[in-house]
Design a protein around this motif. Structure first.
Motif, short mmCIF file in Angstrom:
data_model
loop_
_atom_site.label_atom_id
_atom_site.label_comp_id
_atom_site.label_asym_id
_atom_site.label_seq_id
_atom_site.Cartn_x
_atom_site.Cartn_y
_atom_site.Cartn_z
N ASP A 237 0.81 -1.22 0.00
CA ASP A 237 0.00 0.00 0.00
C ASP A 237 0.84 1.27 0.00
O ASP A 237 0.41 2.29 -0.55
CB ASP A 237 -0.94 0.03 1.21
N HIS A 238 2.01 1.25 0.65
CA HIS A 238 2.76 2.49 0.84
C HIS A 238 4.22 2.43 0.40
O HIS A 238 4.96 3.39 0.61
CB HIS A 238 2.70 2.90 2.31
N GLY A 239 4.65 1.34 -0.21
CA GLY A 239 6.05 1.20 -0.59
C GLY A 239 6.53 2.25 -1.58
O GLY A 239 7.71 2.57 -1.61
N ALA A 240 5.62 2.81 -2.36
CA ALA A 240 5.99 3.85 -3.31
C ALA A 240 5.75 5.25 -2.75
O ALA A 240 6.09 6.24 -3.39
CB ALA A 240 5.21 3.67 -4.62
N HIS A 241 5.19 5.33 -1.55
CA HIS A 241 4.88 6.61 -0.91
C HIS A 241 6.20 7.32 -0.59
O HIS A 241 7.04 6.80 0.13
CB HIS A 241 4.05 6.35 0.35
N GLU A 242 6.39 8.48 -1.16
CA GLU A 242 7.67 9.18 -1.07
C GLU A 242 8.10 9.43 0.38
O GLU A 242 9.29 9.29 0.71
CB GLU A 242 7.63 10.50 -1.84
N ALA A 243 7.16 9.77 1.25
CA ALA A 243 7.51 10.01 2.65
C ALA A 243 8.10 8.76 3.30
O ALA A 243 9.08 8.84 4.05
CB ALA A 243 6.29 10.48 3.44
N PHE A 244 7.54 7.59 3.00
CA PHE A 244 8.07 6.34 3.54
C PHE A 244 9.46 6.08 2.98
O PHE A 244 10.36 5.64 3.71
CB PHE A 244 7.17 5.16 3.17
N ARG A 245 9.63 6.33 1.71
CA ARG A 245 10.91 6.07 1.06
C ARG A 245 12.01 6.96 1.66
O ARG A 245 13.16 6.56 1.77
CB ARG A 245 10.80 6.23 -0.44
N ILE A 246 11.63 8.18 2.07
CA ILE A 246 12.59 9.09 2.71
C ILE A 246 12.85 8.68 4.15
O ILE A 246 13.99 8.51 4.57
CB ILE A 246 12.07 10.55 2.65
#
Length: 184
Positions: free
Chosen positions: A54-63
């Motif tokens: 669900d969130h692996g591409a979410h930029e905030a998570f990636r940062i």
């Protein structure tokens, strides 16, 4: 089967098309969980879905989690005391959102489907366990837990506490802790 001692970071994993229509979502999730780089983590399906799918591409998570060795985490479903969640923090890029949800919890809960609203009113808790990490996994000096996924759920809990609304004494949550001996 022996596992390699190779670190795995978010950048190493595929990103999912989690916005596919609901009819395709189940097969898409199953394919994603079966991807070799995801499968080798050995994570529970609920954790893979909530964070990586669900969130692996979410930029905030990636940062926020770019330097975290995902292979060094083992997950367990636990009952977490409300006191441990009252002041829990999340990644720096999402902390403001968590605080906004707590402040406007009535509004945010009103946006959720009836079963979720009913869960809060009747049981004082969420229906889907959020994802928390032991602060030690993040190399944070503080003792305790850190919120990874479930900012709206935890924000609603914090707001309900601040407003004196019914909240259960414990809540189910997936808790990630470091594997003994580091990565697999």
């Amino acid at each position: 089967m022996a596992r390699a001692n190779t670190a795995v970071f978010l950048v190493d994993l595929p990103t999912a098309d989690s916005d596919r229509n609901l009819l395709d979502r189940g097969s898409s999730l199953a394919e994603f969980i079966g991807h070799p780089s995801v499968a080798r983590l050995g994570w529970p399906a609920e954790v893979v879905e909530g964070w990586l799918f669900d969130h692996g591409a979410h930029e905030a998570f990636r940062i926020d989690y770019r330097d975290l060795d995902l292979s060094a985490i083992i997950w367990t479903l636990e009952e977490v005391p409300t006191a441990s969640l009252q002041g829990i923090r999340t990644g720096p890029s999402e902390q403001e959102f968590l605080e906004s949800v707590a402040k406007h919890h009535i509004h945010y809960l009103g946006l959720r489907p009836a079963p979720i609203r009913d869960g809060w009113e009747l049981k004082g808790t969420w229906l889907t366990a959020p994802l928390l990490l032991d602060s030690k996994v993040l190399n944070i000096d503080k003792v305790g837990l850190r919120l990874v996924e479930g900012r709206m759920r935890v924000g609603i809990l914090q707001g309900r506490l601040q407003s004196g609304f019914h909240v259960a004494p414990t809540h189910k949550a997936w808790v990630g802790r470091g594997r003994v001996g580091g990565s697999k």
